[in-house]
Write a protein that holds these residues in place. Structure first.
Motif, PDB file in Angstrom:
ATOM      1  N   HIS A  62       0.847  -1.194   0.000  1.00  0.00           N
ATOM      2  CA  HIS A  62       0.000   0.000   0.000  1.00  0.00           C
ATOM      3  C   HIS A  62       0.878   1.238   0.000  1.00  0.00           C
ATOM      4  CE1 HIS A  62       0.985  -0.816   4.229  1.00  0.00           C
ATOM      5  NE2 HIS A  62       0.843   0.470   4.434  1.00  0.00           N
ATOM      6  N   TYR A  63       0.268   2.385  -0.256  1.00  0.00           N
ATOM      7  CA  TYR A  63       0.972   3.656  -0.087  1.00  0.00           C
ATOM      8  C   TYR A  63       0.840   4.074   1.370  1.00  0.00           C
ATOM      9  CZ  TYR A  63       1.122   4.146  -5.193  1.00  0.00           C
ATOM     10  OH  TYR A  63       1.356   3.960  -6.540  1.00  0.00           O
ATOM     11  N   LEU A  64       1.940   4.506   1.944  1.00  0.00           N
ATOM     12  CA  LEU A  64       1.953   4.858   3.362  1.00  0.00           C
ATOM     13  C   LEU A  64       0.983   6.000   3.668  1.00  0.00           C
ATOM     14  CD1 LEU A  64       3.481   4.254   6.061  1.00  0.00           C
ATOM     15  CD2 LEU A  64       4.939   6.202   5.481  1.00  0.00           C
ATOM     16  N   ASN A  65       0.145   5.779   4.676  1.00  0.00           N
ATOM     17  CA  ASN A  65      -0.790   6.826   5.143  1.00  0.00           C
ATOM     18  C   ASN A  65      -1.579   7.459   4.008  1.00  0.00           C
ATOM     19  OD1 ASN A  65       0.315   6.443   7.694  1.00  0.00           O
ATOM     20  ND2 ASN A  65       1.844   8.045   7.388  1.00  0.00           N
ATOM     21  N   ASN A  66      -1.891   6.685   3.014  1.00  0.00           N
ATOM     22  CA  ASN A  66      -2.576   7.268   1.864  1.00  0.00           C
ATOM     23  C   ASN A  66      -3.603   6.281   1.299  1.00  0.00           C
ATOM     24  OD1 ASN A  66      -3.299   8.853  -0.288  1.00  0.00           O
ATOM     25  ND2 ASN A  66      -1.177   9.407  -0.839  1.00  0.00           N
ATOM     26  N   PRO A  67      -4.629   5.979   2.092  1.00  0.00           N
ATOM     27  CA  PRO A  67      -5.611   4.971   1.654  1.00  0.00           C
ATOM     28  C   PRO A  67      -6.285   5.357   0.338  1.00  0.00           C
ATOM     29  CG  PRO A  67      -6.369   6.133   3.636  1.00  0.00           C
ATOM     30  CD  PRO A  67      -4.947   6.546   3.415  1.00  0.00           C
ATOM     31  N   ALA A  83      -4.938   7.020  -2.298  1.00  0.00           N
ATOM     32  CA  ALA A  83      -4.042   6.671  -3.416  1.00  0.00           C
ATOM     33  C   ALA A  83      -3.971   5.157  -3.581  1.00  0.00           C
ATOM     34  CB  ALA A  83      -2.655   7.253  -3.179  1.00  0.00           C
ATOM     35  N   THR A  84      -3.960   4.428  -2.447  1.00  0.00           N
ATOM     36  CA  THR A  84      -3.913   2.971  -2.515  1.00  0.00           C
ATOM     37  C   THR A  84      -5.166   2.441  -3.206  1.00  0.00           C
ATOM     38  OG1 THR A  84      -2.667   2.940  -0.441  1.00  0.00           O
ATOM     39  CG2 THR A  84      -3.634   0.859  -1.155  1.00  0.00           C
ATOM     40  N   ARG A  85      -6.317   2.977  -2.802  1.00  0.00           N
ATOM     41  CA  ARG A  85      -7.580   2.541  -3.384  1.00  0.00           C
ATOM     42  C   ARG A  85      -7.598   2.781  -4.888  1.00  0.00           C
ATOM     43  NH1 ARG A  85     -10.402   4.438   0.794  1.00  0.00           N
ATOM     44  NH2 ARG A  85     -10.603   6.452  -0.245  1.00  0.00           N
ATOM     45  N   GLU A  86      -7.105   3.955  -5.262  1.00  0.00           N
ATOM     46  CA  GLU A  86      -7.091   4.294  -6.687  1.00  0.00           C
ATOM     47  C   GLU A  86      -6.142   3.394  -7.480  1.00  0.00           C
ATOM     48  OE1 GLU A  86      -6.192   8.414  -7.159  1.00  0.00           O
ATOM     49  OE2 GLU A  86      -8.086   9.036  -6.232  1.00  0.00           O
ATOM     50  N   ALA A  87      -5.091   2.917  -6.811  1.00  0.00           N
ATOM     51  CA  ALA A  87      -4.056   2.153  -7.527  1.00  0.00           C
ATOM     52  C   ALA A  87      -4.464   0.701  -7.762  1.00  0.00           C
ATOM     53  CB  ALA A  87      -2.744   2.199  -6.752  1.00  0.00           C
ATOM     54  N   PHE A  88      -5.478   0.226  -7.036  1.00  0.00           N
ATOM     55  CA  PHE A  88      -5.823  -1.194  -7.132  1.00  0.00           C
ATOM     56  C   PHE A  88      -7.258  -1.413  -7.579  1.00  0.00           C
ATOM     57  CE2 PHE A  88      -2.137  -1.534  -4.341  1.00  0.00           C
ATOM     58  CZ  PHE A  88      -1.486  -2.615  -4.893  1.00  0.00           C
ATOM     59  N   ASN A  89      -7.427  -2.441  -8.396  1.00  0.00           N
ATOM     60  CA  ASN A  89      -8.745  -2.977  -8.668  1.00  0.00           C
ATOM     61  C   ASN A  89      -8.644  -4.447  -8.278  1.00  0.00           C
ATOM     62  OD1 ASN A  89     -11.202  -3.750  -9.541  1.00  0.00           O
ATOM     63  ND2 ASN A  89     -10.946  -3.088 -11.667  1.00  0.00           N
ATOM     64  N   GLY A  90      -9.118  -4.775  -7.097  1.00  0.00           N
ATOM     65  CA  GLY A  90      -8.874  -6.110  -6.558  1.00  0.00           C
ATOM     66  C   GLY A  90      -7.377  -6.286  -6.363  1.00  0.00           C
ATOM     67  N   GLU A  91      -6.833  -7.337  -6.952  1.00  0.00           N
ATOM     68  CA  GLU A  91      -5.390  -7.575  -6.820  1.00  0.00           C
ATOM     69  C   GLU A  91      -4.604  -6.995  -7.984  1.00  0.00           C
ATOM     70  OE1 GLU A  91      -4.930 -11.757  -6.182  1.00  0.00           O
ATOM     71  OE2 GLU A  91      -5.355 -11.584  -4.057  1.00  0.00           O
ATOM     72  N   TRP A  92      -5.284  -6.363  -8.916  1.00  0.00           N
ATOM     73  CA  TRP A  92      -4.589  -5.793 -10.075  1.00  0.00           C
ATOM     74  C   TRP A  92      -4.123  -4.372  -9.778  1.00  0.00           C
ATOM     75  CZ3 TRP A  92      -3.109  -8.370 -14.366  1.00  0.00           C
ATOM     76  CH2 TRP A  92      -3.676  -9.628 -14.594  1.00  0.00           C
ATOM     77  N   PHE A  93      -2.847  -4.144  -9.943  1.00  0.00           N
ATOM     78  CA  PHE A  93      -2.269  -2.822  -9.751  1.00  0.00           C
ATOM     79  C   PHE A  93      -2.381  -2.039 -11.059  1.00  0.00           C
ATOM     80  CE2 PHE A  93       1.924  -0.466 -10.226  1.00  0.00           C
ATOM     81  CZ  PHE A  93       1.462   0.698  -9.610  1.00  0.00           C
ATOM     82  N   HIS A  94      -2.960  -0.847 -10.961  1.00  0.00           N
ATOM     83  CA  HIS A  94      -3.091   0.019 -12.135  1.00  0.00           C
ATOM     84  C   HIS A  94      -1.864   0.922 -12.218  1.00  0.00           C
ATOM     85  CE1 HIS A  94      -7.457  -0.572 -13.286  1.00  0.00           C
ATOM     86  NE2 HIS A  94      -7.220  -1.446 -12.335  1.00  0.00           N
ATOM     87  N   SER A  95      -0.998   0.613 -13.165  1.00  0.00           N
ATOM     88  CA  SER A  95       0.285   1.325 -13.215  1.00  0.00           C
ATOM     89  C   SER A  95       0.129   2.770 -13.655  1.00  0.00           C
ATOM     90  CB  SER A  95       1.226   0.599 -14.181  1.00  0.00           C
ATOM     91  OG  SER A  95       0.754   0.781 -15.510  1.00  0.00           O
ATOM     92  N   MET A 135      -0.542  -5.691  -1.866  1.00  0.00           N
ATOM     93  CA  MET A 135      -1.986  -5.778  -2.094  1.00  0.00           C
ATOM     94  C   MET A 135      -2.368  -7.168  -2.591  1.00  0.00           C
ATOM     95  SD  MET A 135      -4.062  -3.461  -1.363  1.00  0.00           S
ATOM     96  CE  MET A 135      -5.743  -2.873  -1.613  1.00  0.00           C
ATOM     97  N   ILE A 136      -1.369  -8.023  -2.741  1.00  0.00           N
ATOM     98  CA  ILE A 136      -1.625  -9.399  -3.120  1.00  0.00           C
ATOM     99  C   ILE A 136      -2.254 -10.093  -1.913  1.00  0.00           C
ATOM    100  CG2 ILE A 136       0.648 -10.203  -2.345  1.00  0.00           C
ATOM    101  CD1 ILE A 136      -1.038 -11.356  -5.522  1.00  0.00           C
ATOM    102  N   SER A 137      -3.159 -11.017  -2.158  1.00  0.00           N
ATOM    103  CA  SER A 137      -3.746 -11.754  -1.051  1.00  0.00           C
ATOM    104  C   SER A 137      -2.661 -12.576  -0.365  1.00  0.00           C
ATOM    105  CB  SER A 137      -4.840 -12.684  -1.570  1.00  0.00           C
ATOM    106  OG  SER A 137      -5.115 -13.660  -0.591  1.00  0.00           O
ATOM    107  N   GLU A 138      -2.427 -12.279   0.888  1.00  0.00           N
ATOM    108  CA  GLU A 138      -1.398 -13.023   1.612  1.00  0.00           C
ATOM    109  C   GLU A 138      -1.920 -14.404   1.994  1.00  0.00           C
ATOM    110  OE1 GLU A 138       1.612 -11.873   2.230  1.00  0.00           O
ATOM    111  OE2 GLU A 138       1.446  -9.717   1.974  1.00  0.00           O
ATOM    112  N   THR A 139      -3.248 -14.537   2.047  1.00  0.00           N
ATOM    113  CA  THR A 139      -3.812 -15.781   2.533  1.00  0.00           C
ATOM    114  C   THR A 139      -3.685 -16.898   1.502  1.00  0.00           C
ATOM    115  OG1 THR A 139      -5.928 -14.975   1.787  1.00  0.00           O
ATOM    116  CG2 THR A 139      -5.470 -14.792   4.124  1.00  0.00           C
ATOM    117  N   ASN A 140      -3.760 -16.546   0.239  1.00  0.00           N
ATOM    118  CA  ASN A 140      -3.761 -17.591  -0.780  1.00  0.00           C
ATOM    119  C   ASN A 140      -3.318 -16.990  -2.113  1.00  0.00           C
ATOM    120  OD1 ASN A 140      -4.110 -20.034  -1.964  1.00  0.00           O
ATOM    121  ND2 ASN A 140      -6.324 -20.158  -1.639  1.00  0.00           N
ATOM    122  N   PRO A 141      -2.031 -16.623  -2.202  1.00  0.00           N
ATOM    123  CA  PRO A 141      -1.578 -15.865  -3.371  1.00  0.00           C
ATOM    124  C   PRO A 141      -1.865 -16.576  -4.688  1.00  0.00           C
ATOM    125  CG  PRO A 141       0.244 -16.284  -1.836  1.00  0.00           C
ATOM    126  CD  PRO A 141      -0.961 -16.921  -1.268  1.00  0.00           C
ATOM    127  N   ALA A 142      -2.289 -15.811  -5.667  1.00  0.00           N
ATOM    128  CA  ALA A 142      -2.595 -16.356  -6.987  1.00  0.00           C
ATOM    129  C   ALA A 142      -1.379 -16.235  -7.890  1.00  0.00           C
ATOM    130  CB  ALA A 142      -3.761 -15.605  -7.591  1.00  0.00           C
TER     131      ALA A 142
END
Lengths: 497, 497
Positions: free
Chosen positions: A353-358, A360-372, B1-8
Motif C-alpha cells: 500500500h501507499y503509506l498513510n494514503n488509503p 491513493a492505494t484505493r485508486e491504484a488497485f482494482n482487486g489484486e490488479w495494480f493500475h500502473s 496488495m496481493i492476497s497473503e492468505t492464498n496468493p494467486a
C-alpha cells in the motif's frame, strides 16, 4: 501447516551466513566482506540502533551513498524488524524533511558525505541523527536479534513522486522483495561465478533489489560508490562482473566510453536495462555488438523489474519490454492484442500500500490488479510494448520527475501567477524538465532567480533546465492546466528557432 | 496488495509455454516435447478428464509408470484444479483399493502396463477407470482451463506408510511444491544447459518434484521409464545430463556398473542422493571419484528435500545430511549442539495436513514445527546428522516400510498367534523386512505359504524376505511388542550360524 497469512522464514542474513559463511557478500574498490564478516558488522550496527531506541516496526530513514555502511544499514534494520526509509541523496533539504516527517521517522542514519545535508534536513523537525562511522565502536549484538522474518511484514518504504506533486511512500514487504528475487532467479538463472555490479543507487528499488538478491542467492555484489562509465567498463573488461543493472543514460555513457570498436567480454551475462524508455539508436548499437541486454519494465510499486525482454528477442520484438516474470501477470485494461490501454500488473511482487494514503492505494488497485497508470499494449505473443509512461511522468536519467511537484514550487515563488512543466528530449538524460510561467501583474521575471529558487526546494534533477514566460498558460474550461498544449508551444518555439 | 492468505499465480504450464514455448520440456528414449507441445497434450487430457466428470478440487488417482502420459496427467489435473493421488505401482491390489477409497477418488487414471492391476483394484469399489491412451483422440480444451492457481490450494496427495500400519495421505499444496522448487533453485543454481534425469518414480515426491522444477524453471527433464544402471550411466556419459535424483541402492548399482576405473564427466553437476541412510563405503567411493554428491534428507511431508549437504562438505561433514534449504529451519527438540533428539522442521515446504486424519495431523505439529519422528543432532555449525529414522521405519531401496503394516497382514493369516517385523541389512536395498511369528496351538508353519499370503496383500518390497517362528514374541508388561528384542534375537541367530 505453515501460516499462509504471514509465512515465517529465518532472518535472511543469519541464514545466509550459516549456509555459506565464507562466500563473498560485498566487494568494493577497497575491501571484500564475506557473509560472516558482513553479519559481524550488521550485529554491531543493530546493537547501536537498538541503543538508539529502535524497536521492531519503527520507521528509520537513511541518507547515505552507495557504501558498505549503507548495505550494513539495510541488513541491520531487517535484523531489528525495523522498516527502512531510504532517502534519495539528490533531494533538497525541504524534500528530505518532508519525507522524514511523512514516514514518521524519528531517526535518520547518515554518513560523513551527507552529514551536513542530513543535519539541515532534521533542523526543524523532531528526528535524531546517527552516523554509521560510530558503529565500529559498538559491541556486536548477541544472538537475540537473530530471529525470523515474516513475509507479510513491511520491509522498506520508498518514496516515489506522485502525479499530484506529493511524493507517495511505497510500502514493500519482505515478501515483495523475496518474490522479486525469486522471480528474477527463475528468469536469469544462477551460477557459482555470478557477481552483480551495483552502480545504481541503494536508495532506489533497483539497488535495493540487488542487495536482496545477494543475501537470498548467496551472490557477491560489487558495490560502486559513484557511477562513472570508465570505471564500470574497466570492471567489466577485467572479467569478474557477470550482471549489471543500468538505466539508458548510464548505458549510453558506457557505450560512448567503450568506443565503437570494442565490446564486453562474454563473462558479462546480463545487462539489466530499466528505468524508462530506451533510445532505438542505443538498442541498435547494443544489438550490433551482441550485448546481453535484458530490457525491463518495472517500478518501486512492483519491487523493481516485473516484465523483461531477454536478448534472444531483442531483434524479433524490438521496442518491447518483454513478458512478465514467471509469478506475475500483465494485462491491458479492456483491450485485445495490439490495442493500447492502461498496463495492469498482478502478482506477489506488487507492493502492499501507499503509506498513510488509503485514497491513493484505493485508486491504484482494482482487486489484486495494480493500475500502473502507464499506457501500453500486448502483442499476439503476450509481449508488452510500453507506449506512454504514467500521466505526464518525465523520466530523467532513470529518476521519476512529476511536473506537478515542480509546478507547486514555482507557483509558490513571488511574482508567479501560474506554472506549467513538461519534459523535453535530452541526449544525455532521456528527458529533462522545462517550465512555462505566467506572471502576476507588474512582476519582474528572472529565469536565473527562479531556477535558484527551485534549487533550494528540489533535487537537482527536478530543477527546470529552462523557464519561459507566457502571457497565460493553456487551461481547459475548469481551469485545469493543459500540458499537451505546452508541448505544442514548445515545438512551435523550436520551429521558429 | 496481493492476497497473503492464498496468493494467486498464473497456471504454471500455461505461463511456461507462453514464456519459453520452444524449450524442451521432456525427453525420452523415443521423443522430445517442447513446452508448447506438452501444453497441447495437456489440453487434450484436461478435456478428456472434464468429459469424464472431473471438477476442481476432485481427487483423482493415478496408477502409471514413468511415462510422458503420466507427466501429462500431472499437468492436466493441475489445469483442472483437481488433486492428484499418485499411487505406487508396486502396491498390491488390496493396498491400491484402500488408498483409492481413503482418498475419495471416483476416477483412476491408468496406462496399458498397469491396466490389469488397476481394473482389479477398482473391482470391488465405486471408482471409474480411464486410459491415457484414449486422450490422443480428444479435442484439445479451449483456453478456459487456463487460469490461475492458488498457492494455498491442495495439489497432490501422496500416501506414506504410517507407524500404525495404516498409510496416511500427505496433502501438499501448490505452495509446498513451489517453495520446494525455489528453495532447491537457490541451493543448486540454474543454467541454460541444465537437464534433470528422472529415473525415480513419478508417484513419489522425489519424481514429482522434478516435474515441478521442470515447469517452474523451464528446464528439460529426461524421463526414464525404468531405472537400469547401464542405461543411466550411458545417458550421463553421453554428456547431456546435468542433474539426477537417486537413492543409495540405485547409486550403488550405478557405481557397480561403472566400474572402479571410470567416473562421470564434469557435465554431471549434481547427484541428489536421498531416500534414507547411505553406506559409508558408497560415500567414500563417490568421494574418491570426485562425484558431485548432494546428500539430502527429506520426506513426502516436506515436499522432498529439506536438508542438503553440498559436495564441498562431503569430507569435512561426513555422515551429515547437511543444512536446511534457505527458507527452512531445522531444530532438535530441546537439545543443545551434539545432543540427539527428535528432528523438527519448519518452513513453507512443510505439508498442509494428513487427509481425513486430524489426529495424526495434530500429533505431527507443534505450532508450525513439523515433528518428523526421526532422531538426530545438529553439530556446532548447524549441520544435521540423522541417527535413527522414524520409529521402526525400514527404508528399503528408498521406499518406506513400516513393520506394523506387514504385521497386520501376518496377524490375519490362519494359524498365526502374533507376528513381529524388523529390517535387516541388505547390500542391495539397504534394509529388507523379515518376520518372526508365534503359532496358534496345533497350527502348522509353512514359510512359503505365509510369504505367498503377504504377496497377495502387500507391495513386493514390503514382503518379508524370511519368516521365522518363535515360541512367543517378546512383549512388555502391557503386551506391547518389543521389536528391539527381535533385533537381538536375530543377531543371536546369526552368531549361531
Amino acid at each position: 501447516m505453515i501460516s499462509e497469512t504471514n509465512p515465517a522464514m529465518p532472518q535472511w542474513l543469519s541464514q545466509r551466513a550459516r549456509l555459506t559463511p565464507n562466500r563473498i557478500a560485498f566487494e568494493t574498490k577497497d575491501e571484500q566482506l564475506t557473509f560472516n564478516q558482513l553479519l559481524a558488522r550488521v550485529r554491531q550496527a543493530a546493537s547501536a540502533l537498538r541503543s538508539a531506541g529502535i524497536h521492531p516496526s519503527d520507521h528509520v530513514a537513511s541518507l547515505q551513498g552507495n557504501t558498505l555502511a549503507c548495505a550494513v544499514t539495510v541488513h541491520a534494520l531487517m535484523m531489528l524488524g525495523a522498516v527502512m526509509v531510504p532517502l534519495n541523496t539528490r533531494l533538497s533539504v525541504d524534500e528530505l524533511a518532508g519525507q522524514i516527517q511523512d514516514s514518521d521517522c524519528r531517526l535518520l542514519i547518515t554518513d560523513q558525505k551527507f552529514e551536513q545535508k542530513a543535519s539541515q534536513a532534521i533542523g526543524r523537525i523532531n528526528c535524531a541523527l546517527i552516523h554509521t562511522e560510530k558503529w565500529t565502536d559498538c559491541e556486536p549484538s548477541p544472538d537475540d536479534f537473530d530471529k525470523e522474518i515474516q513475509l507479510g511484514n513491511p520491509c522498506t518504504i520508498i518514496f516515489t513522486s506522485g502525479t499530484t506533486g506529493h511524493p507517495k511512500g511505497v510500502v514493500l514487504t519482505y515478501g515483495n522483495h523475496w518474490w522479486n528475487a525469486n522471480a528474477s532467479l527463475i528468469n536469469l538463472g544462477l551460477s557459482p561465478d555470478d557477481k552483480w555490479l551495483c552502480c545504481v543507487p541503494l536508495f532506489h528499488v533497483s539497488g535495493l533489489s540487488i542487495l536482496m538478491k545477494s543475501v537470498i542467492y548467496g551472490m557477491p555484489v560489487y558495490l560502486q560508490k559513484k557511477f562513472y562509465p570508465q570505471g564500470v567498463n574497466q570492471l567489466i573488461m577485467d572479467g569478474g562482473i557477470t550482471h549489471i543493472s543500468v538505466v539508458a543514460s548510464m548505458l549510453q555513457r558506457m557505450m560512448d566510453a567503450l568506443g565503437n570498436q570494442n565490446t564486453y567480454p562474454k563473462t558479462l551475462r546480463c545487462i539489466l536495462l530499466g528505468g524508462g524508455p530506451v533510445p532505438k539508436s542505443l538498442l541498435q548499437r547494443c544489438l550490433d555488438q551482441e550485448m546481453p541486454i535484458y530490457q525491463t519494465y518495472g517500478m518501486s510499486e512492483t519491487a523493481s523489474q516485473a516484465v523483461t525482454l531477454p536478448p534472444d528477442y531483442m531483434l524479433e520484438k524490438a521496442g518491447s519490454a518483454g513478458q512478465p516474470l514467471f509469478p506475475l501477470q500483465v494485462r491491458i485494461s479492456g483491450a485485445t492484442p495490439h490495442e493500447p490501454g492502461e498496463i495492469l500488473i498482478k502478482g506477489p511482487t506488487v507492493f502492499s500500500h501507499y503509506l498513510n494514503n488509503p485514497e491513493a492505494t484505493r485508486e491504484a488497485f482494482n482487486g489484486e490488479w495494480f493500475h500502473s497508470g502507464d499506457i501500453g499494449y500486448l502483442d499476439e505473443d503476450g509481449f508488452l510494448f510500453v507506449l506512454d509512461r504514467r500521466k505526464d511522468l518525465i523520466i530523467s536519467g532513470g529518476e521519476n520527475v512529476y511536473p506537478a511537484e515542480i509546478e507547486s514550487v514555482l507557483n509558490g515563488c513571488a511574482g508567479i501567477s501560474r506554472a506549467g512543466v513538461i519534459g523535453i528530449p535530452d541526449t544525455q538524460w532521456g528527458r529533462v524538465p522545462i517550465a512555462f510561467v505566467s506572471l502576476k501583474e507588474g512582476a519582474n521575471f528572472s529565469e536565473t532567480e527562479l531556477i535558484n529558487s527551485c534549487k533550494e526546494h528540489l533535487a537537482s534533477y527536478k530543477v527546470p533546465k529552462r523557464i519561459f514566460t507566457l502571457p497565460s498558460l493553456p487551461e481547459n474550461a475548469s481551469h485545469k492546466l493543459l500540458r499537451r498544449k505546452l508541448y505544442k508551444d514548445y515545438e512551435k518555439m523550436n520551429r521558429v528557432k
